[in-house]
Design a protein around this motif. Structure first.
Motif, PDB file in Angstrom:
ATOM      1  N   GLU A  28      58.403 122.853  -3.153  1.00  0.00           N
ATOM      2  CA  GLU A  28      59.016 121.534  -3.342  1.00  0.00           C
ATOM      3  C   GLU A  28      58.095 120.609  -4.122  1.00  0.00           C
ATOM      4  OE1 GLU A  28      60.462 119.414   0.193  1.00  0.00           O
ATOM      5  OE2 GLU A  28      60.910 121.399   1.048  1.00  0.00           O
ATOM      6  N   LYS A  32      58.881 118.960  -7.926  1.00  0.00           N
ATOM      7  CA  LYS A  32      58.815 117.507  -8.188  1.00  0.00           C
ATOM      8  C   LYS A  32      57.793 117.206  -9.279  1.00  0.00           C
ATOM      9  CE  LYS A  32      58.464 116.226  -3.776  1.00  0.00           C
ATOM     10  NZ  LYS A  32      57.999 115.405  -2.635  1.00  0.00           N
ATOM     11  N   SER A  36      58.275 115.917 -13.427  1.00  0.00           N
ATOM     12  CA  SER A  36      57.835 114.568 -13.789  1.00  0.00           C
ATOM     13  C   SER A  36      56.952 114.572 -15.043  1.00  0.00           C
ATOM     14  CB  SER A  36      57.056 113.942 -12.628  1.00  0.00           C
ATOM     15  OG  SER A  36      55.799 114.596 -12.518  1.00  0.00           O
ATOM     16  N   SER A  85      53.811 114.074  -1.993  1.00  0.00           N
ATOM     17  CA  SER A  85      52.977 113.873  -3.171  1.00  0.00           C
ATOM     18  C   SER A  85      51.717 113.124  -2.755  1.00  0.00           C
ATOM     19  CB  SER A  85      53.724 113.022  -4.201  1.00  0.00           C
ATOM     20  OG  SER A  85      54.970 113.602  -4.465  1.00  0.00           O
TER      21      SER A  85
END
Lengths: 454, 255
Positions: A28, A32, A36, A85
């Protein structure tokens, strides 16, 4: 392998489930992260490749030899959600300023949660070296930067290096040109800020030196706040010909931190590396030190002192890889283990078929201060050349009763006598530090640590 | 003699190591100003007696008691015995790498002073005394800066023991086979140091195998230890008799 008393942590945990959990979380996090990044991102490809390598290798489990005594995956699964994150730091913390004051004169570089803090990094164009974020370095000199980056990112050793390569946000690139002798050390403050919440970060540092230079680097790790922090750091150091580089890793103010610290050296001909690791704070530390001696007449010295207490766990895995003839390495790691703590030392020496006339020496000495303290120590020599000198030795013991009695019989109380003996045991490593103010700092800090131990 | 001058009273001391009885009822009284020699064949218990008096772990006292300046010696930790004025010169001084000889001496002196409620010596005062005492045993300055006993020759180690004795100024010194491994010159140096330190207020127990040392450190009393007991006591002439006749006649006499 010398293992004492304690059952393997991995036996206490249902490992497979943990592996799946952490694996999914990292999946995951990577999705992400990679989405980005702009398509033009210079090292996006490298990050993707590293991610695939991680997927193939998988996380360490109960039967993974390199993590047999450090069940890292279970601990990560229980303590952290790795799909999160990295948190941006508030960056105004007065604690950071206090922290910077306590050290000595140096070129300071401050990373908070893996991100360069410009305000606290007062390095300008007149500095005798250059520092860039990876983005800046890539924008200015894409080929030059990628050449260094690829050399270091090509490392195929440890799955946590791949995880860092796949997930780091902002790298720090330090370049020391030819013929530079730094007048004071470079001090990199790696701060994990957990003030508001649990923090996960992936600091990435690349240091490259030119020819015939000399410098000291202090890598000082800190945790702010009371939440837990997980750091998976990679520092790559490319040492140019005839250059001497001393690098000090200080894991003495880690607080609630869990840390995997990967340091890789690539040594050119006639270079000298002195690497030092001082570890006595933090919940869990795993150091992967890898020194590739890639050219002849180069020398690597590795010194370590670890001193876990309570339930701390400190694991040093080192590998020195002699790839060319006429090189030498010398390793001295010493440990004092108290309370219920665990120490792990695994020292590998590789001597490649070309590396004739290699001189390699390794020693690991440990003192256990309690019946519940554990040390796992293991030398691993793999020698494919036939004209080499290699030796190793490991010891595990308690404080010497006859020495203790001798000091006591002269009026020195038992506790003080123990401290004197532990300090003298540790001093063999601390006295190898080439920066005198750092020696003093370490002696003092070590003294405080052992006053809690025995 | 007044009761207070009885510095050390050993009364019916029995002790064992790992279940084996080594001392089988020792009685000995030492007063200030006296020099006692304890002689005896190998394995008679001489070093065990010295170790027990200094508080070395590993021995079990099964009966008897020892009074030192009116205190129950055996209930004290080794460092408390040192502070109370007892000193053991080791037969085999221990090497302690990483601890400097000078720092060790300074720590020891100041810990004993602290225990006695005295102010610690500052560096200048300490070094002045150290210099003076080092001259007494002809100790090379270089050895003071080295780490404790590490790489010292046998003679240097023994001289270092006497230097420690000089620095700590004990009331009772026990010299455990201090003559072993010494050549005649080193023996004279060590004996000279011991004699210089002798006063009317302190006492010395010299444990030795041979009469040789007693030519230089002259005892007031000689005791023969055999199979864990003092089987004969006498004047310094007894040592000469032992030297001439050996121990066998005593063994036969006590058999």
């Amino acid at each position: 392998m010398i293992g004492l008393k304690k059952p393997l942590l991995s036996k206490l945990f249902p490992n497979d489930m943990h592996t799946t959990t952490v694996f999914t979380q990292l999946q995951e996090a990577f999705t992400k992260h990679i989405n980005s990044l702009p398509a033009t991102h210079g090292w996006k490809k490298a990050q993707q490749e590293a991610y695939h390598a991680f997927q193939q290798l998988g996380l360490p489990h109960a039967k993974t030899e390199a993590y047999r005594n450090t069940s890292i995956t279970s601990i990560l699964a229980e303590k952290f959600n790795l799909s999160n994150s990295p948190v941006a730091s508030t960056q105004t913390s007065p604690e950071i300023d206090m922290l910077l004051q306590q050290m000595f004169d140096s070129y300071s570089i401050v990373l908070v949660n893996g991100v360069l803090n410009r305000r606290r990094t007062p390095i300008n164009l007149t500095s005798p070296f250059q520092i860039y974020t990876f983005e800046e370095a890539y924008a200015k000199h894409p080929d030059w930067f990628m050449q260094h980056f690829v050399q270091s990112a090509s490392d195929k050793l440890d799955v946590f290096t791949f995880i860092n390569t796949a997930l780091f946000r902002e790298g720090l690139f330090i370049y020391i040109p030819d013929n530079v002798v730094l007048d004071k050390p470079l001090c990199i403050y790696n701060i994990t800020d957990t003030t508001t919440e649990q923090t996960i970060n992936y600091p990435r540092i690349l240091i490259a030196t030119g020819k015939n230079s000399q410098l000291s680097v202090i890598n000082s790790w800190h945790t702010l706040g009371d939440n837990e922090g997980f750091t998976n750091a990679v520092t790559d150091i490319i040492v140019g010909p005839y250059t001497q580089l001393d690098c000090y890793t200080l894991q003495t103010q880690l607080g609630n931190a869990y840390q995997i610290n990967n340091i890789h050296y690539y040594q050119a001909e006639h270079s000298i590396v002195n690497n030092y690791t001082f570890s006595w704070d933090g919940m869990l530390i795993r150091n992967n030190l890898h020194i590739a001696i890639q050219a002849s007449h180069a020398e690597a010295n590795m010194y370590g002192l670890y001193c876990p207490n309570n339930t701390q766990h400190i694991d040093n895995h080192t590998l020195v890889d002699h790839q060319q003839p006429h090189t030498s390495s010398n390793e001295l790691y010493k440990g004092i283990i108290g309370g219920n703590a665990t120490g792990v030392f695994n020292g590998r020496i590789h001597v490649q078929p070309e590396a004739q006339k290699t001189n390699a020496f390794q020693a690991n000495n440990n003192i256990l201060l309690s019946d519940q303290a554990t040390i796992h120590t293991k030398p691993q020599l793999e020698i494919w050349a036939d004209d080499v000198k290699c030796s190793h030795g490991a010891t595990v013991g308690q404080l010497d009763e006859s020495q203790l009695f001798y000091l006591q019989s002269r009026g020195i109380p038992e506790n003080l006598a123990k401290h004197m003996l532990l300090e003298s045991f540790a001093d063999e490593v601390i006295s190898k530090v080439n920066l005198l103010p750092l020696q003093e700092y370490l002696r003092k800090d070590f003294k405080e640590q052992i006053s809690q131990l025995a | 003699m007044k009761q207070t001058q009885k510095m050390l009273i050993i009364n019916n001391l029995h002790a064992s190591v790992e279940g084996q009885e080594i001392l089988k009822g020792i009685n000995l009284t030492v007063q200030a100003g006296e020099v006692h020699a304890i002689m005896g064949p190998n394995g008679s218990g001489k070093s065990t007696l010295a170790s027990i008096l200094a508080g070395k772990p590993g021995y079990t006292v099964t009966a008897g008691r020892v009074d030192f300046h009116g205190q129950d010696l055996l209930s004290l930790a080794p460092e408390e015995r040192a502070a109370a004025g007892l000193f053991l010169a080791f037969q085999y001084p221990v090497e302690i790498p990483g601890v400097s000889n000078t720092n060790f001496l300074k720590t020891a002196v100041n810990q004993i002073r602290k225990h006695r409620g005295q102010e610690p010596l500052d560096a200048v005062e300490f070094l002045k005394i150290l210099k003076e005492k080092a001259a007494l045993v002809n100790m090379d300055k270089e050895l003071l800066h080295r780490t404790l006993n590490e790489g010292f020759s046998g003679g240097e180690k023994k001289r270092n023991e006497i230097l420690q004795m000089a620095m700590l100024a004990p009331s009772l010194s026990i010299l455990d086979e201090t003559d072993s491994g010494l050549d005649i010159d080193a023996l004279k140096t060590v004996a000279f140091g011991v004699n210089q330190l002798k006063t009317n207020d302190n006492a010395t127990i010299v444990i030795t195998h041979y009469q040789r040392l007693l030519d230089f450190i002259v005892p007031d009393f000689v005791h023969v230890l055999y199979k864990g007991k003092i089987v004969k006591s006498g004047s310094k002439e007894l040592a000469k008799e032992l030297e001439a006749k050996g121990y066998d006649w005593l063994k036969e006499a006590t058999a």
